[in-house]
Design an enzyme around this catalytic site. Structure first.
Site, PDB file in Angstrom:
ATOM      1  NE  ARG A  54    -101.168  22.887 114.000  1.00 61.19           N
ATOM      2  CZ  ARG A  54    -102.532  22.714 114.394  1.00 61.19           C
ATOM      3  NH1 ARG A  54    -102.740  21.671 115.193  1.00 61.19           N
ATOM      4  NH2 ARG A  54    -103.304  23.618 113.997  1.00 61.19           N
ATOM      5  CE  LYS A 154    -105.006  23.116 110.568  1.00 67.30           C
ATOM      6  NZ  LYS A 154    -106.182  22.323 110.213  1.00 67.30           N
ATOM      7  CD  GLU A 187    -107.664  13.970 113.821  1.00 64.50           C
ATOM      8  OE1 GLU A 187    -107.546  14.843 114.370  1.00 64.50           O
ATOM      9  OE2 GLU A 187    -106.925  13.737 112.613  1.00 64.50           O
TER      10      GLU A 187
HETATM   11  N1  PMP Z   1    -107.702  17.326 113.117  1.00 64.64           N
HETATM   12  C1  PMP Z   1    -108.037  17.795 111.954  1.00 64.64           C
HETATM   13  C2  PMP Z   1    -108.201  17.093 111.062  1.00 64.64           C
HETATM   14  C3  PMP Z   1    -107.882  19.239 112.025  1.00 64.64           C
HETATM   15  O1  PMP Z   1    -108.006  19.628 110.666  1.00 64.64           O
HETATM   16  C4  PMP Z   1    -108.160  20.119 112.959  1.00 64.64           C
HETATM   17  C5  PMP Z   1    -108.113  21.581 112.691  1.00 64.64           C
HETATM   18  N2  PMP Z   1    -107.199  22.222 112.452  1.00 64.64           N
HETATM   19  C6  PMP Z   1    -108.189  19.494 114.180  1.00 64.64           C
HETATM   20  C7  PMP Z   1    -108.033  18.135 114.310  1.00 64.64           C
HETATM   21  C8  PMP Z   1    -108.052  20.500 115.502  1.00 64.64           C
HETATM   22  O2  PMP Z   1    -106.854  21.065 115.519  1.00 64.64           O
HETATM   23  P1  PMP Z   1    -106.733  22.442 116.204  1.00 64.64           P
HETATM   24  O3  PMP Z   1    -107.300  22.033 117.688  1.00 64.64           O
HETATM   25  O4  PMP Z   1    -105.151  22.836 116.295  1.00 64.64           O
HETATM   26  O5  PMP Z   1    -107.331  23.451 115.507  1.00 64.64           O
END
Ligand code: PMP
Length: 306
Positions: A54, A154, A187
């Site tokens: 990623r 991200k 989310e």
């Molecule tokens: N949404 C956002 C906005 C985030 O910052 C994160 C944390 N990285 C997640 C979802 C969860 O992603 P992951 O499962 O890849 O940690």
């Protein structure tokens, strides 16, 4: 007193109290950079390859030439853990555009800054959150849409999530659920969302302004393996208010139940049975070397002492 540990900065290991970047770094000045949060459980770096993939995809999206190859960065992550003798930890891997001038243009930043911080873990919502569940609100702040600063990247600019957390703070809630620009559920501020209704799981699709969460992917396959059907589809706030269970998931948050929205209980207002089942299974699987990269994998094994 804070324990001094070693932080990786551009190829060197620096004591944490001395580790720093320039005030002209565009990661600081403009949020121009990308990052990953990664967990280590019992000596296994959970989903390390997915996190690195990623990160490199994000680098491509923002046209940042990564200064080292993926394998070399993986080794730098593992070496940071070894140097700090950590087997259970949180890793923050940050790549900024690097040092430039006060202008926006990344052309003035020839050398990206690479930082790896590895520390013992602090639970995201406090250790007891998984037992008691979270009180949430629906934030007025919408998740940034795909045609602006994409939710898919991200990036180092987290103001969108921070504005929603401030709303939660003001209303005395633990976290905020955010909607996309169409008004569908997206989310939470740092976690993706699952709803449970009649034994089935529902989660907003990737186009609903969510991050393509690594934990979300893992939970989808875990749930299917445990015979819970999972559907990725748009959810309205109305639907969300009337489901049996809701949980959030992410690298830091792991699996956390949501017990209320805007002061109204979710289901019976307690962590539900399917959420608890998935939480339990998740906490077993994360330690399994088949789901991650063992820290010692690329180093010679330590000699056995009698
Ligand atoms: N949404 C956002 C906005 C985030 O910052 C994160 C944390 N990285 C997640 C979802 C969860 O992603 P992951 O499962 O890849 O940690």
């Amino acid at each position: 007193m804070t324990k001094n540990y070693l932080v990786y900065v551009n190829g060197g290991f620096i004591p944490s109290q001395e580790a720093s970047v320039s005030v002209f770094d565009h990661g600081l000045l403009y949020g121009d950079g990308i990052f990953e949060g990664i967990r280590v459980y019992d000596g296994v770096v959970f989903q390390l390859d997915a996190h690195l993939t990623r990160l490199y995809q994000d680098a491509k999206a923002i046209r940042l030439a990564m200064p080292l190859a993926k394998k070399a960065l993986e080794e730098a992550v593992l070496e940071t853990l070894r140097r700090n003798k950590l087997v259970n930890a949180y890793i923050r891997l940050v790549v900024t555009r690097g040092t430039g001038d006060l202008g926006l243009n990344p052309r003035k930043c020839p050398h990206p800054t690479v930082i790896i911080i590895a520390k013992p873990v602090d639970a995201l919502h406090g250790a007891e959150a998984k037992q008691r569940g979270l009180h949430t609100i629906i934030a007025a702040t919408r998740r940034h849409p795909v045609d602006t600063t994409s939710h898919e990247i991200k990036s180092l600019n987290y103001l969108n999530s921070i504005l929603a957390i401030l709303e939660a703070n003001t209303q005395g809630a633990d976290d905020a659920i955010m909607l996309d620009s169409r008004g569908f559920v997206a989310e939470a501020t740092g976690t993706t969302l699952f709803a449970v209704q009649n034994g089935q799981l529902y989660t907003p699709p990737l186009y609903a302004s969510i991050l393509d969460g690594i934990t979300r992917r893992f939970i989808i396959s875990l749930a299917r393996e445990l015979n819970y059907p999972v559907t990725e589809r748009d959810l309205t706030v109305f639907q969300l208010r009337n489901v049996d269970e809701i949980f959030l998931c992410g690298t830091m948050g792991e699996v956390v139940p949501v017990v209320s929205i805007d002061g109204q209980p979710v289901g019976v207002g307690k962590p539900g049975p399917i959420t608890r089942h998935l939480l339990e299974e998740y906490s077993q699987r994360v330690k399994d070397p088949q789901h991650g990269t063992p820290i010692q994998s690329r180093a010679a094994p330590a000699p056995k002492t009698m």
